[in-house]
Write a protein that holds these residues in place. Structure first.
Motif, short mmCIF file in Angstrom:
data_model
loop_
_atom_site.label_atom_id
_atom_site.label_comp_id
_atom_site.label_asym_id
_atom_site.label_seq_id
_atom_site.Cartn_x
_atom_site.Cartn_y
_atom_site.Cartn_z
N ARG A 10 18.09 -9.08 -9.92
CA ARG A 10 17.33 -9.41 -11.13
C ARG A 10 16.59 -10.73 -10.94
O ARG A 10 15.41 -10.85 -11.29
N ASP A 11 17.27 -11.73 -10.39
CA ASP A 11 16.61 -13.02 -10.12
C ASP A 11 15.46 -12.86 -9.14
O ASP A 11 14.40 -13.48 -9.31
N ARG A 12 15.65 -12.05 -8.11
CA ARG A 12 14.59 -11.81 -7.14
C ARG A 12 13.39 -11.13 -7.81
O ARG A 12 12.24 -11.44 -7.51
N LEU A 13 13.67 -10.22 -8.72
CA LEU A 13 12.59 -9.54 -9.45
C LEU A 13 11.82 -10.52 -10.33
O LEU A 13 10.58 -10.46 -10.39
N ALA A 34 8.47 -4.82 -7.06
CA ALA A 34 9.72 -4.44 -6.39
C ALA A 34 9.62 -4.70 -4.90
O ALA A 34 10.54 -5.28 -4.29
N ARG A 35 8.51 -4.31 -4.31
CA ARG A 35 8.31 -4.51 -2.87
C ARG A 35 8.34 -6.01 -2.55
O ARG A 35 8.96 -6.43 -1.57
N ALA A 36 7.66 -6.83 -3.35
CA ALA A 36 7.63 -8.27 -3.12
C ALA A 36 9.02 -8.89 -3.27
O ALA A 36 9.33 -9.88 -2.61
N ALA A 37 9.84 -8.29 -4.12
CA ALA A 37 11.21 -8.79 -4.33
C ALA A 37 12.17 -8.27 -3.27
O ALA A 37 13.31 -8.73 -3.18
N GLY A 38 11.73 -7.28 -2.50
CA GLY A 38 12.60 -6.70 -1.49
C GLY A 38 13.66 -5.79 -2.06
O GLY A 38 14.76 -5.67 -1.51
N VAL A 39 13.31 -5.12 -3.18
CA VAL A 39 14.23 -4.17 -3.80
C VAL A 39 13.53 -2.83 -3.96
O VAL A 39 12.31 -2.73 -3.83
N SER A 40 14.30 -1.82 -4.28
CA SER A 40 13.74 -0.47 -4.42
C SER A 40 13.08 -0.29 -5.78
O SER A 40 13.32 -1.06 -6.72
N ARG A 41 12.27 0.77 -5.88
CA ARG A 41 11.68 1.14 -7.17
C ARG A 41 12.78 1.43 -8.18
O ARG A 41 12.66 1.08 -9.35
N THR A 42 13.83 2.06 -7.73
CA THR A 42 14.95 2.38 -8.62
C THR A 42 15.53 1.11 -9.22
O THR A 42 15.84 1.07 -10.42
#
Length: 179
Positions: A10-13, A34-42
């Motif tokens: 969440r913080d990364r987002l 999401a991509r910039a945060a390094g997390v998935s779309r989900t």
């Protein structure tokens, strides 16, 4: 996923959203954030259903940061000046948020504005007593000046934005403060 992982994501987002809204404007896709945060779309959709919800969370977090910063400045004679600069810097770093939230509920915006104004009230009193704040300046003047600062940074042209930000900051300082 552990709670610690979820909080980190969440913080990364939120960090990625700040940067992406500032760099790419209000219409950046959630998938790009999401991509910039390094997390998935989900992961992004698990946390935020819409771009507006994400932007609202960033803004609410910004207000909480302003409140924490103001609390640390309460006894400083130049606290109002320091908080004003903190808010202007935050605006520069968070360009694009206002456009994303343009359709948000007015009452919601007003509550956040009221909280920011409340941060300035005790600082203005100290600043006036120390002769650092112009005698006629009140919290409504500061809030209007913050709005002016927001308008100055709403451009995608980086050179123009930085130049305008500096010029507007200098003009507002001359109008509000004695130094």
């Amino acid at each position: 996923m552990t709670r610690k992982d979820a909080a980190r994501n969440r913080d990364r987002l939120l960090t990625a959203a700040r940067r992406m809204f500032a760099d790419h404007g209000h219409d950046v896709a959630l998938e790009e954030i999401a991509r910039a945060a390094g997390v998935s779309r989900t992961t992004i959709y698990r946390n935020f259903a819409t771009r507006e919800e994400l932007a609202a969370t960033v803004l609410a977090d910004n207000v909480a940061q302003i409140e924490r910063h103001a609390a640390g400045l309460r006894e400083q004679p130049d606290g109002a000046v320091k908080l004003f600069d903190f808010v202007l810097d935050m605006q520069l770093d968070n360009r694009g948020l206002a456009q994303v939230l343009s359709g948000a509920d007015l009452q919601w915006f007003m509550e956040h504005s009221r909280r920011i104004a409340a941060c300035f009230e005790p600082l203005l009193d100290h600043g006036r007593a120390a002769g650092l704040v112009q005698p006629v300046v009140d919290v409504d003047d500061l809030m209007l000046a913050i709005s002016m600062g927001e308008a100055a940074v709403n451009t995608k042209d980086t050179a123009q934005r930085d130049s305008r930000h500096k010029r507007v900051r200098e003009m507002l300082h001359r109008a509000l403060f004695t130094r």
